[in-house]
Design a protein around this motif. Sequence first.
Motif, PDB file in Angstrom:
ATOM      1  N   LEU A  70       0.960 -20.206  14.432  1.00  0.00           N
ATOM      2  CA  LEU A  70      -0.346 -19.562  14.289  1.00  0.00           C
ATOM      3  C   LEU A  70      -0.312 -18.696  13.030  1.00  0.00           C
ATOM      4  CD1 LEU A  70      -1.093 -18.544  17.977  1.00  0.00           C
ATOM      5  CD2 LEU A  70      -2.513 -20.006  16.577  1.00  0.00           C
ATOM      6  N   TYR A  71      -0.492 -19.335  11.895  1.00  0.00           N
ATOM      7  CA  TYR A  71      -0.484 -18.590  10.637  1.00  0.00           C
ATOM      8  C   TYR A  71      -1.701 -17.675  10.572  1.00  0.00           C
ATOM      9  CZ  TYR A  71       3.135 -21.754   8.909  1.00  0.00           C
ATOM     10  OH  TYR A  71       4.292 -22.461   8.746  1.00  0.00           O
ATOM     11  N   PHE A  72      -1.531 -16.523   9.939  1.00  0.00           N
ATOM     12  CA  PHE A  72      -2.647 -15.600   9.772  1.00  0.00           C
ATOM     13  C   PHE A  72      -2.600 -15.001   8.369  1.00  0.00           C
ATOM     14  CE2 PHE A  72       0.908 -13.305  11.591  1.00  0.00           C
ATOM     15  CZ  PHE A  72       0.981 -12.141  10.846  1.00  0.00           C
ATOM     16  N   ARG A  73      -3.770 -14.769   7.839  1.00  0.00           N
ATOM     17  CA  ARG A  73      -3.922 -14.250   6.471  1.00  0.00           C
ATOM     18  C   ARG A  73      -3.914 -12.734   6.501  1.00  0.00           C
ATOM     19  NH1 ARG A  73      -4.168 -12.736   1.761  1.00  0.00           N
ATOM     20  NH2 ARG A  73      -5.441 -13.645   0.093  1.00  0.00           N
ATOM     21  N   THR A  74      -3.187 -12.146   5.582  1.00  0.00           N
ATOM     22  CA  THR A  74      -3.173 -10.694   5.440  1.00  0.00           C
ATOM     23  C   THR A  74      -3.891 -10.289   4.157  1.00  0.00           C
ATOM     24  OG1 THR A  74      -1.036 -10.729   4.292  1.00  0.00           O
ATOM     25  CG2 THR A  74      -1.001 -10.506   6.698  1.00  0.00           C
ATOM     26  N   VAL A  75      -4.498  -9.124   4.174  1.00  0.00           N
ATOM     27  CA  VAL A  75      -5.214  -8.594   3.015  1.00  0.00           C
ATOM     28  C   VAL A  75      -4.383  -7.469   2.408  1.00  0.00           C
ATOM     29  CG1 VAL A  75      -7.327  -7.495   2.201  1.00  0.00           C
ATOM     30  CG2 VAL A  75      -7.427  -9.169   4.067  1.00  0.00           C
ATOM     31  N   PRO A  76      -3.929  -7.608   1.173  1.00  0.00           N
ATOM     32  CA  PRO A  76      -3.144  -6.530   0.566  1.00  0.00           C
ATOM     33  C   PRO A  76      -4.002  -5.291   0.333  1.00  0.00           C
ATOM     34  CG  PRO A  76      -3.640  -8.210  -1.067  1.00  0.00           C
ATOM     35  CD  PRO A  76      -4.101  -8.752   0.261  1.00  0.00           C
ATOM     36  N   ILE A  77      -3.434  -4.150   0.609  1.00  0.00           N
ATOM     37  CA  ILE A  77      -4.132  -2.879   0.389  1.00  0.00           C
ATOM     38  C   ILE A  77      -3.783  -2.411  -1.016  1.00  0.00           C
ATOM     39  CG2 ILE A  77      -4.433  -0.511   1.172  1.00  0.00           C
ATOM     40  CD1 ILE A  77      -3.586  -1.411   3.944  1.00  0.00           C
ATOM     41  N   LEU A  78      -4.755  -2.505  -1.919  1.00  0.00           N
ATOM     42  CA  LEU A  78      -4.529  -2.180  -3.317  1.00  0.00           C
ATOM     43  C   LEU A  78      -5.678  -1.333  -3.856  1.00  0.00           C
ATOM     44  CD1 LEU A  78      -3.356  -5.641  -4.704  1.00  0.00           C
ATOM     45  CD2 LEU A  78      -1.937  -3.619  -4.451  1.00  0.00           C
ATOM     46  N   PRO A  79      -5.379  -0.348  -4.664  1.00  0.00           N
ATOM     47  CA  PRO A  79      -6.456   0.366  -5.370  1.00  0.00           C
ATOM     48  C   PRO A  79      -6.926  -0.476  -6.541  1.00  0.00           C
ATOM     49  CG  PRO A  79      -4.340   1.253  -6.019  1.00  0.00           C
ATOM     50  CD  PRO A  79      -4.053   0.218  -4.959  1.00  0.00           C
ATOM     51  N   GLU A  80      -8.144  -0.220  -7.022  1.00  0.00           N
ATOM     52  CA  GLU A  80      -8.667  -0.952  -8.171  1.00  0.00           C
ATOM     53  C   GLU A  80      -8.053  -0.470  -9.480  1.00  0.00           C
ATOM     54  OE1 GLU A  80     -12.820  -1.776  -8.423  1.00  0.00           O
ATOM     55  OE2 GLU A  80     -13.123  -1.417  -6.291  1.00  0.00           O
ATOM     56  N   GLY A  81      -7.396   0.649  -9.414  1.00  0.00           N
ATOM     57  CA  GLY A  81      -6.690   1.159 -10.582  1.00  0.00           C
ATOM     58  C   GLY A  81      -5.257   1.465 -10.204  1.00  0.00           C
ATOM     59  N   SER A  82      -4.703   2.483 -10.799  1.00  0.00           N
ATOM     60  CA  SER A  82      -3.356   2.926 -10.460  1.00  0.00           C
ATOM     61  C   SER A  82      -3.345   4.443 -10.470  1.00  0.00           C
ATOM     62  CB  SER A  82      -2.330   2.367 -11.447  1.00  0.00           C
ATOM     63  OG  SER A  82      -2.619   2.821 -12.768  1.00  0.00           O
ATOM     64  N   GLY A  83      -2.392   4.999  -9.778  1.00  0.00           N
ATOM     65  CA  GLY A  83      -2.313   6.454  -9.726  1.00  0.00           C
ATOM     66  C   GLY A  83      -1.350   6.919  -8.658  1.00  0.00           C
ATOM     67  N   ARG A  84      -1.280   8.225  -8.504  1.00  0.00           N
ATOM     68  CA  ARG A  84      -0.389   8.855  -7.536  1.00  0.00           C
ATOM     69  C   ARG A  84      -1.169   9.227  -6.280  1.00  0.00           C
ATOM     70  NH1 ARG A  84       4.612  10.579  -8.307  1.00  0.00           N
ATOM     71  NH2 ARG A  84       4.342  10.357 -10.571  1.00  0.00           N
ATOM     72  N   VAL A  85      -0.593   8.938  -5.141  1.00  0.00           N
ATOM     73  CA  VAL A  85      -1.251   9.184  -3.867  1.00  0.00           C
ATOM     74  C   VAL A  85      -1.364  10.686  -3.626  1.00  0.00           C
ATOM     75  CG1 VAL A  85      -1.140   8.814  -1.380  1.00  0.00           C
ATOM     76  CG2 VAL A  85      -0.404   7.018  -2.948  1.00  0.00           C
ATOM     77  N   ALA A  86      -2.583  11.127  -3.302  1.00  0.00           N
ATOM     78  CA  ALA A  86      -2.818  12.541  -3.037  1.00  0.00           C
ATOM     79  C   ALA A  86      -3.030  12.817  -1.546  1.00  0.00           C
ATOM     80  CB  ALA A  86      -4.033  13.037  -3.828  1.00  0.00           C
ATOM     81  N   GLU A  87      -3.477  11.801  -0.800  1.00  0.00           N
ATOM     82  CA  GLU A  87      -3.764  12.021   0.627  1.00  0.00           C
ATOM     83  C   GLU A  87      -3.690  10.682   1.358  1.00  0.00           C
ATOM     84  OE1 GLU A  87      -7.582  13.320   3.407  1.00  0.00           O
ATOM     85  OE2 GLU A  87      -7.495  13.941   1.299  1.00  0.00           O
ATOM     86  N   VAL A  88      -3.072  10.671   2.538  1.00  0.00           N
ATOM     87  CA  VAL A  88      -2.980   9.489   3.390  1.00  0.00           C
ATOM     88  C   VAL A  88      -3.686   9.793   4.701  1.00  0.00           C
ATOM     89  CG1 VAL A  88      -1.447   7.869   4.569  1.00  0.00           C
ATOM     90  CG2 VAL A  88      -0.791   8.796   2.337  1.00  0.00           C
ATOM     91  N   ASP A  89      -4.643   8.910   5.074  1.00  0.00           N
ATOM     92  CA  ASP A  89      -5.490   9.184   6.230  1.00  0.00           C
ATOM     93  C   ASP A  89      -5.157   8.357   7.466  1.00  0.00           C
ATOM     94  OD1 ASP A  89      -7.175   9.673   3.615  1.00  0.00           O
ATOM     95  OD2 ASP A  89      -8.114  10.904   5.164  1.00  0.00           O
ATOM     96  N   ILE A  90      -4.194   7.427   7.389  1.00  0.00           N
ATOM     97  CA  ILE A  90      -3.844   6.605   8.546  1.00  0.00           C
ATOM     98  C   ILE A  90      -2.347   6.650   8.760  1.00  0.00           C
ATOM     99  CG2 ILE A  90      -5.808   5.062   8.280  1.00  0.00           C
ATOM    100  CD1 ILE A  90      -3.942   3.048   6.979  1.00  0.00           C
ATOM    101  N   GLY A  91      -1.931   6.169   9.932  1.00  0.00           N
ATOM    102  CA  GLY A  91      -0.524   6.201  10.278  1.00  0.00           C
ATOM    103  C   GLY A  91       0.183   4.892   9.999  1.00  0.00           C
ATOM    104  N   PHE A  92       1.369   4.747  10.576  1.00  0.00           N
ATOM    105  CA  PHE A  92       2.220   3.573  10.349  1.00  0.00           C
ATOM    106  C   PHE A  92       1.571   2.304  10.876  1.00  0.00           C
ATOM    107  CE2 PHE A  92       5.594   0.679  11.720  1.00  0.00           C
ATOM    108  CZ  PHE A  92       6.316   0.558  10.560  1.00  0.00           C
ATOM    109  N   SER A  93       0.935   2.380  12.026  1.00  0.00           N
ATOM    110  CA  SER A  93       0.260   1.232  12.637  1.00  0.00           C
ATOM    111  C   SER A  93      -1.006   1.743  13.309  1.00  0.00           C
ATOM    112  CB  SER A  93       1.179   0.550  13.653  1.00  0.00           C
ATOM    113  OG  SER A  93       0.511  -0.494  14.322  1.00  0.00           O
ATOM    114  N   GLN A  94      -2.140   1.201  12.891  1.00  0.00           N
ATOM    115  CA  GLN A  94      -3.404   1.770  13.373  1.00  0.00           C
ATOM    116  C   GLN A  94      -4.550   0.783  13.163  1.00  0.00           C
ATOM    117  OE1 GLN A  94      -4.178   5.762  11.894  1.00  0.00           O
ATOM    118  NE2 GLN A  94      -6.377   5.409  11.921  1.00  0.00           N
ATOM    119  N   PRO A  95      -5.441   0.633  14.149  1.00  0.00           N
ATOM    120  CA  PRO A  95      -6.641  -0.186  13.934  1.00  0.00           C
ATOM    121  C   PRO A  95      -7.626   0.550  13.037  1.00  0.00           C
ATOM    122  CG  PRO A  95      -6.690   0.799  16.114  1.00  0.00           C
ATOM    123  CD  PRO A  95      -5.341   1.133  15.539  1.00  0.00           C
ATOM    124  N   VAL A  96      -8.334  -0.199  12.205  1.00  0.00           N
ATOM    125  CA  VAL A  96      -9.297   0.403  11.278  1.00  0.00           C
ATOM    126  C   VAL A  96     -10.575  -0.419  11.298  1.00  0.00           C
ATOM    127  CG1 VAL A  96      -7.561   1.412   9.755  1.00  0.00           C
ATOM    128  CG2 VAL A  96      -8.354  -0.921   9.342  1.00  0.00           C
TER     129      VAL A  96
END
Length: 410
Positions: A70-96
């Motif tokens: 049962l293959y499944f497609r994943t969507v990479p989480i990428l910003p449209e630019g680049s930079g340093r992370v200032a804030e993270v709003d989700i945990g290690f594993s979480q529905p969104v």
Amino acid sequence: MLEIIICSLVTILPDYLFRRYVQGKRFGKEITFYSVWYELRWGITGCLMLTVSLITLIFYFHPATTNATLYFRTVPILPEGSGRVAEVDIGFSQPVKKGDVLFRLDSSKQHAALETAKRKIAEVDASLIAAEADVVKAEAQVQEAKSNLQQARDELDVKSELQRRNPGIVPQRDIEKLQVLVNQRQAGVDAAAASRQSADLRVSTLLPAEKASAQAALNQSQVDLDKTVVRAGVDGRVEQFVLRVGDVVNQLMRPAGVLIPEGAGQEKLQAGFGQIEAQVIKDGMVAEATCISKPWVIIPMVVTSVQDYIAAGQFRGGDQLLEAQNAVKPGTILALLEPLYKGGLDGVTPGSSCIVNAYTSNHETITSKDTSTGRAIALHVVDGVGLVHALLLRIQALLLPIKTLVLSGH
């Protein structure tokens, strides 16, 4: 083993029963370990030939594979630019949900650009107010120039009339001076009119264009600022999200994580069948599957599409010629299968490995009036031996947990 047992029922067993009960031969007497082959040679030979034929018939017309997932497609989480992370709003594993904020990048540069764009708009607004005042001033200058021109013309007309009535009463030089003055005042009127037109164009065209450009720069700055906030593009679940404040992410080398879309891997099963079965696997074939993540369950399925190309044969153009012997192993025929009934894959973990059997059905050909009796009987045999393969699949499903948990050595 099952095929041998079945074939022995119509070969070895009748042979043995004939010799035991018809000819009266007994084990340990006429029938010994050394005489089994000679006494039952026809039955053993027939059993082996029938077993090979049955196995070939079953596995060709009712193909099976363990290369099903049962293959499944994943969507990479990428910003449209680049930079340093200032804030993270989700945990290690979480529905969104779609639009939820995942993390934010440092946006000090974008905030500065946004503030600069706002100040530019304020500057253009101030220039517009000053330009409107310049328009009023230019209008007054035009009226002043016209008044001066009218005064010079009146004086020229008076002296010209006197000169006409009494020649010589007004020196010709004075009339010429007044004509030059009129021309000069006319030029002043033209200059004032041009100045007013310039002020009008500045108010009506130039400054609005500058404001539009400033507004576009503001919008661009706002877009750049919004890009520093990375949101979920689809409903799903974020897994193994280890991004932390201070990490640097970019599109090429440092993705932030992966998002698994909701329902991924729960609709279709991908199965790879051997190339020899390319002429047998067709759309609409009924199939059955059993998966490791849901043992002791047989899932009815149907083949919905068969890929026309074998992935192992693909290549990319480059600076080297293709060498056929470098292929490690032959590829498979990829078939997509869907549950025959709604919710058939419920409880099967996406990515799970499965065993799939597909069954050939010749019902329409058998019932056709154009099918001969001999061919109909042969097709009945082909369809009938599918029962053996279905039984084998159920035995595999029954033994799969034992094989995995006990016999694997873990």
